[in-house]
Design a protein around this motif. Structure first.
Motif, PDB file in Angstrom:
ATOM      1  N   GLN A  41       0.829  -1.206   0.000  1.00 19.44           N
ATOM      2  CA  GLN A  41       0.000   0.000   0.000  1.00 19.44           C
ATOM      3  C   GLN A  41       0.861   1.252   0.000  1.00 19.44           C
ATOM      4  OE1 GLN A  41      -2.478  -0.451   3.463  1.00 19.44           O
ATOM      5  NE2 GLN A  41      -3.625  -2.160   2.593  1.00 19.44           N
ATOM      6  N   GLN A  42       1.996   1.212   0.721  1.00 17.01           N
ATOM      7  CA  GLN A  42       2.871   2.385   0.754  1.00 17.01           C
ATOM      8  C   GLN A  42       3.509   2.628  -0.610  1.00 17.01           C
ATOM      9  OE1 GLN A  42       2.063   3.766   3.509  1.00 17.01           O
ATOM     10  NE2 GLN A  42       1.223   1.746   4.027  1.00 17.01           N
ATOM     11  N   ALA A  74       1.113   4.697  -2.513  1.00 14.39           N
ATOM     12  CA  ALA A  74       0.647   5.921  -1.870  1.00 14.39           C
ATOM     13  C   ALA A  74       1.475   7.131  -2.306  1.00 14.39           C
ATOM     14  CB  ALA A  74       0.705   5.769  -0.355  1.00 14.39           C
ATOM     15  N   ASP A  75       0.954   8.318  -2.017  1.00 16.03           N
ATOM     16  CA  ASP A  75       1.708   9.545  -2.279  1.00 16.03           C
ATOM     17  C   ASP A  75       2.724   9.745  -1.152  1.00 16.03           C
ATOM     18  OD1 ASP A  75       0.471  11.408  -0.099  1.00 16.03           O
ATOM     19  OD2 ASP A  75      -1.265  10.570  -1.139  1.00 16.03           O
ATOM     20  N   THR A 127       1.419  10.453   2.446  1.00 12.49           N
ATOM     21  CA  THR A 127       0.839   9.290   3.114  1.00 12.49           C
ATOM     22  C   THR A 127       1.934   8.342   3.578  1.00 12.49           C
ATOM     23  OG1 THR A 127      -1.181   9.441   1.786  1.00 12.49           O
ATOM     24  CG2 THR A 127      -0.723   7.325   2.840  1.00 12.49           C
ATOM     25  N   ARG A 128       2.934   8.124   2.736  1.00 13.23           N
ATOM     26  CA  ARG A 128       4.047   7.270   3.122  1.00 13.23           C
ATOM     27  C   ARG A 128       4.729   7.803   4.378  1.00 13.23           C
ATOM     28  NH1 ARG A 128       6.809   6.926  -2.845  1.00 13.23           N
ATOM     29  NH2 ARG A 128       5.555   5.244  -3.723  1.00 13.23           N
ATOM     30  N   GLU A 166       2.536   7.213   7.469  1.00 12.51           N
ATOM     31  CA  GLU A 166       2.505   5.806   7.886  1.00 12.51           C
ATOM     32  C   GLU A 166       3.831   5.385   8.518  1.00 12.51           C
ATOM     33  OE1 GLU A 166      -0.205   3.611   7.845  1.00 12.51           O
ATOM     34  OE2 GLU A 166      -1.123   5.583   7.582  1.00 12.51           O
TER      35      GLU A 166
END
Length: 260
Positions: free
Chosen positions: A72-73, A76-77, A80-81, A84
């Motif tokens: 998912q990372q 992601a942008d 977001t990374r 997280e």
């Protein structure tokens, strides 16, 4: 209260915090990361809790980061990374700064983030059959957010032996490296952990908490600057072609391009 953890406290004030994603070998998902942070905060604030034992259910203590979460990372942008990665770093620091003794009982294997979890324990005891390894580089990733705790536990010279080779090692070597205090047969694990717990029940809780904070201050510093640096390093690594290839190869059940 928790979906990925079990938490209980006995009448002595000994808490047992159990990683419980058995089907995923207790890999660290976003939900488990959040719940571990919450549990650490709750246990730290509870005056009735004297000692915390951290262990896992099933065959593994912790298989590291959940690969679906990592995937998912990758999609992601950057913002977001970064968010997280910070949640993961904050969870490790919440356990590291827990104002109660934290005793690790490694009933099974520990890889990647699982090694990091063992490293934030004040004492970690493992079964003599377990395997450990910092396996991130095999996936094109790096042991970033766990790095300060692993290096603090092992020291730089010993960390260089296993930090970036992804080599698996057994319980005896884990003791030599400083990751484990002891390795015992599985049937002796509970007794060995209890032997670590009991002395604290005769100690003043406030003195224990202050002593733990002092030893952190006297040892290698894991401060905001170090944590921020590991977050940036992890986010940068997620953006590389190697990370995309390593994660992709895992899910496609093939060898990564660099494997010989």
């Amino acid at each position: 209260m928790y979906e990925t953890l079990d938490l209980s406290v006995d009448d002595r004030g000994v808490a047992r915090l159990v990683l419980n994603r058995v089907e995923k070998h207790n890999a660290l998902s976003a939900q488990m990361i959040a719940e571990l942070t919450q549990a650490a905060q709750r246990l730290g604030a509870d005056d009735a809790v004297r000692v915390v034992v951290l262990t896992g259910a099933g065959k593994s203590f912790c298989a590291g980061g959940d690969l679906a979460w990592m995937q998912q990372q990758m999609a992601a942008d950057p913002e977001t990374r970064f968010a997280e990665a910070r949640k993961l770093a904050e969870m490790l620091q919440a356990l590291n700064t827990l104002p109660k003794p934290l005793i690790g009982a490694l009933q099974g294997n520990a890889f990647g983030g699982g090694v990091g979890m063992a490293s934030v324990c004040d004492v970690a005891i493992g079964v003599d059959t377990l395997k450990m390894g910092l396996t991130e580089t095999r996936l094109g990733l790096i042991p970033a957010t766990i790095g300060p705790y692993v290096v603090a536990r092992m020291g730089e010279a010993r960390a260089r032996r296993v930090f970036f080779s992804a080599r698996l090692f057994g319980a005896e070597e884990a003791v030599e490296l400083g990751l484990l205090a002891r390795a015992v047969p599985a049937e002796e694990l509970e007794a060995a952990v209890e032997a670590e717990v009991v002395p604290y029940l005769s100690c003043a809780p406030g003195a224990v908490a202050t002593s733990k904070a002092l030893v952190r201050d006297l040892g290698p510093r894991v401060d905001d600057a170090a944590i921020d640096g590991t977050i940036r390093a992890l986010v940068d690594r997620w953006e590389t072609g190697e990370a995309a290839e390593g994660i992709g190869a895992f899910f496609e059940k093939r060898k990564a391009a660099w494997m010989r």
